[in-house]
Design a protein around this motif. Structure first.
Motif, PDB file in Angstrom:
ATOM      1  N   ILE A   1       0.843  -1.202   0.000  1.00  0.00           N
ATOM      2  CA  ILE A   1       0.000   0.000   0.000  1.00  0.00           C
ATOM      3  C   ILE A   1       0.875   1.249   0.000  1.00  0.00           C
ATOM      4  O   ILE A   1       0.623   2.214  -0.734  1.00  0.00           O
ATOM      5  N   CYS A   2       1.917   1.234   0.828  1.00  0.00           N
ATOM      6  CA  CYS A   2       2.840   2.369   0.891  1.00  0.00           C
ATOM      7  C   CYS A   2       3.537   2.584  -0.462  1.00  0.00           C
ATOM      8  O   CYS A   2       3.645   3.722  -0.933  1.00  0.00           O
ATOM      9  N   HIS A   3       3.982   1.499  -1.069  1.00  0.00           N
ATOM     10  CA  HIS A   3       4.636   1.621  -2.385  1.00  0.00           C
ATOM     11  C   HIS A   3       3.676   2.179  -3.431  1.00  0.00           C
ATOM     12  O   HIS A   3       4.069   3.003  -4.272  1.00  0.00           O
ATOM     13  N   TRP A   4       2.425   1.754  -3.383  1.00  0.00           N
ATOM     14  CA  TRP A   4       1.423   2.236  -4.341  1.00  0.00           C
ATOM     15  C   TRP A   4       1.172   3.726  -4.154  1.00  0.00           C
ATOM     16  O   TRP A   4       1.092   4.486  -5.132  1.00  0.00           O
ATOM     17  N   LEU A   5       1.067   4.162  -2.891  1.00  0.00           N
ATOM     18  CA  LEU A   5       0.850   5.587  -2.622  1.00  0.00           C
ATOM     19  C   LEU A   5       2.046   6.423  -3.074  1.00  0.00           C
ATOM     20  O   LEU A   5       1.879   7.523  -3.619  1.00  0.00           O
TER      21      LEU A   5
ATOM     22  N   GLY B   1       6.884   9.842   4.162  1.00  0.00           N
ATOM     23  CA  GLY B   1       6.210  10.066   5.443  1.00  0.00           C
ATOM     24  C   GLY B   1       4.707  10.009   5.327  1.00  0.00           C
ATOM     25  O   GLY B   1       4.020   9.337   6.116  1.00  0.00           O
ATOM     26  N   LEU B   2       4.146  10.722   4.336  1.00  0.00           N
ATOM     27  CA  LEU B   2       2.684  10.735   4.161  1.00  0.00           C
ATOM     28  C   LEU B   2       2.173   9.365   3.751  1.00  0.00           C
ATOM     29  O   LEU B   2       1.126   8.901   4.248  1.00  0.00           O
ATOM     30  N   ALA B   3       2.899   8.674   2.863  1.00  0.00           N
ATOM     31  CA  ALA B   3       2.470   7.332   2.430  1.00  0.00           C
ATOM     32  C   ALA B   3       2.493   6.358   3.595  1.00  0.00           C
ATOM     33  O   ALA B   3       1.585   5.530   3.747  1.00  0.00           O
ATOM     34  N   SER B   4       3.501   6.459   4.451  1.00  0.00           N
ATOM     35  CA  SER B   4       3.590   5.579   5.621  1.00  0.00           C
ATOM     36  C   SER B   4       2.440   5.839   6.584  1.00  0.00           C
ATOM     37  O   SER B   4       1.812   4.904   7.100  1.00  0.00           O
ATOM     38  N   ALA B   5       2.147   7.126   6.813  1.00  0.00           N
ATOM     39  CA  ALA B   5       1.059   7.480   7.729  1.00  0.00           C
ATOM     40  C   ALA B   5      -0.293   7.018   7.183  1.00  0.00           C
ATOM     41  O   ALA B   5      -1.122   6.467   7.924  1.00  0.00           O
ATOM     42  N   LEU B   6      -0.529   7.197   5.884  1.00  0.00           N
ATOM     43  CA  LEU B   6      -1.806   6.790   5.289  1.00  0.00           C
ATOM     44  C   LEU B   6      -1.955   5.263   5.280  1.00  0.00           C
ATOM     45  O   LEU B   6      -3.081   4.759   5.367  1.00  0.00           O
TER      46      LEU B   6
ATOM     47  N   ARG C   1      12.183   1.871   6.702  1.00  0.00           N
ATOM     48  CA  ARG C   1      12.499   0.551   6.159  1.00  0.00           C
ATOM     49  C   ARG C   1      13.817   0.555   5.376  1.00  0.00           C
ATOM     50  O   ARG C   1      14.611  -0.396   5.455  1.00  0.00           O
ATOM     51  N   GLY C   2      14.057   1.627   4.631  1.00  0.00           N
ATOM     52  CA  GLY C   2      15.309   1.710   3.879  1.00  0.00           C
ATOM     53  C   GLY C   2      16.523   1.761   4.783  1.00  0.00           C
ATOM     54  O   GLY C   2      17.549   1.107   4.514  1.00  0.00           O
ATOM     55  N   HIS C   3      16.419   2.503   5.871  1.00  0.00           N
ATOM     56  CA  HIS C   3      17.523   2.616   6.822  1.00  0.00           C
ATOM     57  C   HIS C   3      17.806   1.272   7.486  1.00  0.00           C
ATOM     58  O   HIS C   3      18.967   0.869   7.632  1.00  0.00           O
TER      59      HIS C   3
END
Length: 364
Positions: A46-50, A58-63, A166-168
């Motif tokens: 979902i985060c990747h799609w956003l 940040g916004l994609a992770s929160a959503l 996640r990247g870190h």
């Protein structure tokens, strides 16, 4: 068997024992952390799609976390709506329970010769000093509820942080390995995330299908508030083996309390049997499938171990964690034998299929 190989095996077994010891004594910290990590892997698509739509990390992770909250909130609202109907019927349920108790007293009087007065005296003796026990139980429930709320908040925070950083975290893990092994490590991380997403996604889809089947079956059987019990039975599927039995037992008890018609109870039991057949032979092979590629013996064993170490959360998390561990074993030379042991027997071409079906095939 060489001494070096034996020493290596003993060191690995000692490491396993040490890990389970840490899991047991650190369960207060590790359970919410693990739930956060697993949910983060589930929400990553979902985060990747956003992010592909132009949103920043940040916004994609929160959503992604908000999306999870919306699903949970919708389920709670649905259950609360149905539960309000059950509460409105409490007077009828209480009358039915009193009738059942009266029938039990009559049975005890006729078959054991204990009069109603003597039974009442025994009950009062058992209830003496019971107010203190009730107060203790009430206090414990409040403490448990507060703990659940705190753990839920922690899980949501952990989920967001795991997605956001996640990247870190991935770079940190790769830095722990030699440069020549980093490609393999990155592949292991990718496979672990993919398998977990496929398994949990398939499990979620199967639960939705179970809601539909239980809802139809319970409605035909005449269970009041059938949707509530259908959702309850489906959600309890998250707890392997014990969950579906618990949900059906609750439905049977409520059916007995709501109605004197034994046909309703028989209908609930028939529904449970039919749903379990469809789940075992149709839904699990097609929807969930052998995503984790684990031997059924170790599936059962890890669930038992998970319950012993972490209780019900351990039963929920045990299978996906074992699947991740198997992927690590398959890509680590020291642990490949354990990955082979945990995995299912290799089938010849054309012999794949459901485990239960393969059990009854004649060996060649």
């Amino acid at each position: 068997m060489s001494t070096a190989y034996l020493n290596q095996t003993l060191r690995i077994l000692t490491l396993f024992i040490l890990v389970f010891g840490i899991l047991f004594f650190g369960r207060t910290v590790l359970i919410p952390l693990t739930f956060g990590a697993v949910l983060a892997m589930l929400l990553l698509p979902i985060c990747h799609w956003l992010q592909s739509k132009g949103m920043n990390n940040g916004l994609a992770s929160a959503l992604s976390v908000v999306f999870l909250l919306l699903i949970i909130g919708s389920l709670i609202t649905l259950l609360q709506y149905q539960l309000s109907d059950i509460i409105n019927d409490l007077s009828k349920i209480e009358e039915r329970i009193n009738d059942i108790i009266t029938g039990l007293k009559s049975y005890v009087r006729q078959h054991f010769g204990i009069s109603n007065q003597e039974q009442q005296k025994i009950i009062k003796e058992q209830q003496s000093g019971g107010m203190g026990k009730v107060a203790g139980i009430f206090t414990a429930l409040l403490g448990s509820l507060a703990g659940i709320i705190i753990d839920t908040i922690l899980v949501l925070v952990y989920t967001f942080l795991f997605i956001f950083f996640r990247g870190h975290f991935k770079k940190f893990i790769l830095r722990m390995f030699k440069p020549e092994n980093r490609d393999t490590t990155a592949e292991v991380l990718q496979n672990a995330g993919t398998v977990t997403q496929q398994y949990l996604g398939g499990l979620g889809l199967m639960i939705i299908m179970l809601w539909v089947m239980y809802g139809i079956g319970f409605s035909i059987a005449g269970v009041n508030n059938a949707l509530f019990f259908a959702v309850l039975c489906g959600i309890l599927e998250l707890v392997p083996f014990a969950g579906n039995i618990t949900g059906t037992s609750i439905t049977v008890l409520m059916a007995l309390a709501q109605s004197s018609d034994t046909k309703v109870v028989i209908g609930v039991i028939i529904t449970y049997g039919l749903v379990q057949l469809i789940q075992t032979y149709v839904l699990e092979p097609l929807v969930v499938g052998d995503r984790l590629n684990i031997n059924p013996l170790f599936t059962i064993l890890i669930i038992v171990v998970g319950e012993a170490v972490w209780g019900i959360p351990g039963m929920i998390l045990a299978v996906p964690l074992l699947g991740i561990f198997k992927i690590i074993c398959d890509n680590c030379d020291l642990l490949k034998d354990y990955g082979f042991l945990i995995g299912p027997p290799k089938e010849k071409k054309g012999e794949e299929g459901n485990f239960i079906t393969r059990m009854f095939k004649k060996s060649k």
